[in-house]
Write an enzyme that holds these catalytic residues in place. Structure first.
Site, PDB file in Angstrom:
ATOM      1  N   HIS A  14       0.868  -1.167   0.000  1.00  0.00           N
ATOM      2  CA  HIS A  14       0.000   0.000   0.000  1.00  0.00           C
ATOM      3  C   HIS A  14       0.915   1.229   0.000  1.00  0.00           C
ATOM      4  O   HIS A  14       2.150   1.094  -0.094  1.00  0.00           O
ATOM      5  CB  HIS A  14      -0.939  -0.022   1.215  1.00  0.00           C
ATOM      6  CG  HIS A  14      -0.251  -0.264   2.523  1.00  0.00           C
ATOM      7  ND1 HIS A  14       0.637   0.630   3.068  1.00  0.00           N
ATOM      8  CD2 HIS A  14      -0.273  -1.318   3.367  1.00  0.00           C
ATOM      9  CE1 HIS A  14       1.099   0.159   4.209  1.00  0.00           C
ATOM     10  NE2 HIS A  14       0.572  -1.037   4.415  1.00  0.00           N
TER      11      HIS A  14
ATOM     12  N   HIS B  89       4.091   1.225   2.295  1.00  0.00           N
ATOM     13  CA  HIS B  89       5.267   0.526   1.747  1.00  0.00           C
ATOM     14  C   HIS B  89       5.908   1.359   0.639  1.00  0.00           C
ATOM     15  O   HIS B  89       7.132   1.481   0.555  1.00  0.00           O
ATOM     16  CB  HIS B  89       4.856  -0.814   1.138  1.00  0.00           C
ATOM     17  CG  HIS B  89       4.289  -1.806   2.109  1.00  0.00           C
ATOM     18  ND1 HIS B  89       2.971  -2.180   2.100  1.00  0.00           N
ATOM     19  CD2 HIS B  89       4.873  -2.506   3.116  1.00  0.00           C
ATOM     20  CE1 HIS B  89       2.763  -3.084   3.050  1.00  0.00           C
ATOM     21  NE2 HIS B  89       3.894  -3.297   3.683  1.00  0.00           N
TER      22      HIS B  89
ATOM     23  N   LYS C 245       4.849   3.647  11.474  1.00  0.00           N
ATOM     24  CA  LYS C 245       3.612   2.922  11.808  1.00  0.00           C
ATOM     25  C   LYS C 245       3.918   1.852  12.860  1.00  0.00           C
ATOM     26  O   LYS C 245       3.171   1.649  13.798  1.00  0.00           O
ATOM     27  CB  LYS C 245       3.070   2.283  10.531  1.00  0.00           C
ATOM     28  CG  LYS C 245       2.222   1.042  10.701  1.00  0.00           C
ATOM     29  CD  LYS C 245       0.803   1.391  10.948  1.00  0.00           C
ATOM     30  CE  LYS C 245      -0.054   0.173  11.241  1.00  0.00           C
ATOM     31  NZ  LYS C 245       0.274  -1.014  10.497  1.00  0.00           N
TER      32      LYS C 245
END
Ligand code: AMP
Length: 308
Positions: free
Chosen positions: A34, A37, A149
């Site tokens: 996504h 990345h 994240k």
């Protein structure tokens, strides 16, 4: 871009790039790419010569009751995304290639792995550090890119690299969010529509906590109550943890001062999701880092990485 499955071939290409004076940049992933990345790949592309992305769903970091078999996979889509980001090598080994024998040598980072995700996933970080150490050894990167994240993972890998004197610079990159605030994750694919809507409560709770801190709140318990109170309004969301910890050693704090990580994990439907923000408080100055909203793929700018 070349897709490679064998360690031997990977080493060969990385050796040749280094021998020619090139810098190798590395992005370890479990695939199902996504924009989070892709932001790491862009950062690597911007400042290294040979960009290697690994795509490996590492069994060692999943407990027997976790989602190894169900983990989303899309090899063709991932190859197309990596190619579009200018990746040079997509390293997609089999499990046997990475673990020809069950490893009796593992890498364990103490302390930093005890709390947060380590509490409910006690073997997880040993699997992460073991595979990341192996991948570093296969690729030989001068820089490796990780998303904020996974703030605890970033702290753990950074400490592993420092403790073992690994000749790699660990680069932390911004957390990338969906337009409605949900932190991007391959595991968001597990969410049914109602769970997907409910899951935004995690980022909304972090925003609410950030607003309290900006308004002057410094008591970690108060911020914790704001966080958990808001998350509790969503019956579809079960909190695993919500914690206010020091950003460097991840130990709980009572007062919000210096660099603080506010981190949450929760079960939503079949998914276990994590989210976080970092807050820096010096005197009256408050800087909150909630990450960035996913860039429009057609836009030229990408989030700037923080060099650590
Ligand atoms: P994964 O494939 O989930 O193991 O993640 C591979 C890398 O991508 C890790 O360094 C993650 O921290 C990073 N990553 C995953 N999701 C995001 C996100 N939403 N924003 C930034 N980085 C991310």
């Amino acid at each position: 871009m070349r897709t490679i499955e064998r360690v031997h071939d990977l080493r060969d290409l990385c050796d040749r790039a280094r021998a020619a004076g090139g810098r190798v940049g590395f992005v370890p992933t479990m695939g199902y790419f996504h924009a989070g990345h892709r932001s790491l790949m862009r950062a690597a592309r911007a400042d290294t010569d040979l960009v290697v992305v690994s795509l490996f769903v590492n069994p060692l970091q999943f407990a027997p009751n976790e989602d190894l078999a169900a983990y989303p996979r899309d090899r063709a889509g991932d190859a197309a995304a990596a190619e579009a980001e200018g990746v040079d090598i997509l390293f997609a080994p089999t499990t046997d290639e990475v673990y020809p024998r069950p490893p009796v040598t593992t890498v364990r980072v103490e302390g930093l792995t005890a709390g947060l995700c380590g509490r409910s996933r006690p073997t997880h970080f040993d699997g992460v550090t073991t595979v990341v150490a192996k991948l570093f050894s296969m690729v030989g990167p001068s820089r490796a890119y990780f998303g904020r994240k996974d703030a605890q993972q970033l702290a753990v890998v950074r400490r592993m690299a420092a403790d073992l004197d690994l000749p790699v610079e660990v680069v932390g990159c911004p957390l990338v969010r969906e337009p409605d605030g949900l932190a991007m994750s391959s595991r968001n694919a597990y969410l049914e529509p109602d769970d997907r809507r409910a899951a935004t409560v995690l980022s909304r709770a972090l925003e609410a906590a950030a607003a309290e801190i900006r308004a002057g709140a410094r008591d970690a318990d108060h911020v914790h109550r704001v966080l958990t109170g808001l998350i509790a309004t969503e019956p579809r969301v079960q909190i695993d943890y919500a914690e206010v910890v020091a950003a460097d050693d991840l130990t709980p704090v009572t007062e919000i001062t210096g660099d603080v990580l506010v981190a949450v994990a929760a079960h939503v439907g079949r998914a276990r999701l994590i989210d976080n923000m970092t807050v820096t408080v010096h005197d009256d100055q408050v800087v909150v880092d909630l990450g960035v909203v996913a860039p429009d793929p057609s836009a030229p700018e990408s989030p700037q990485p923080e060099v650590v």
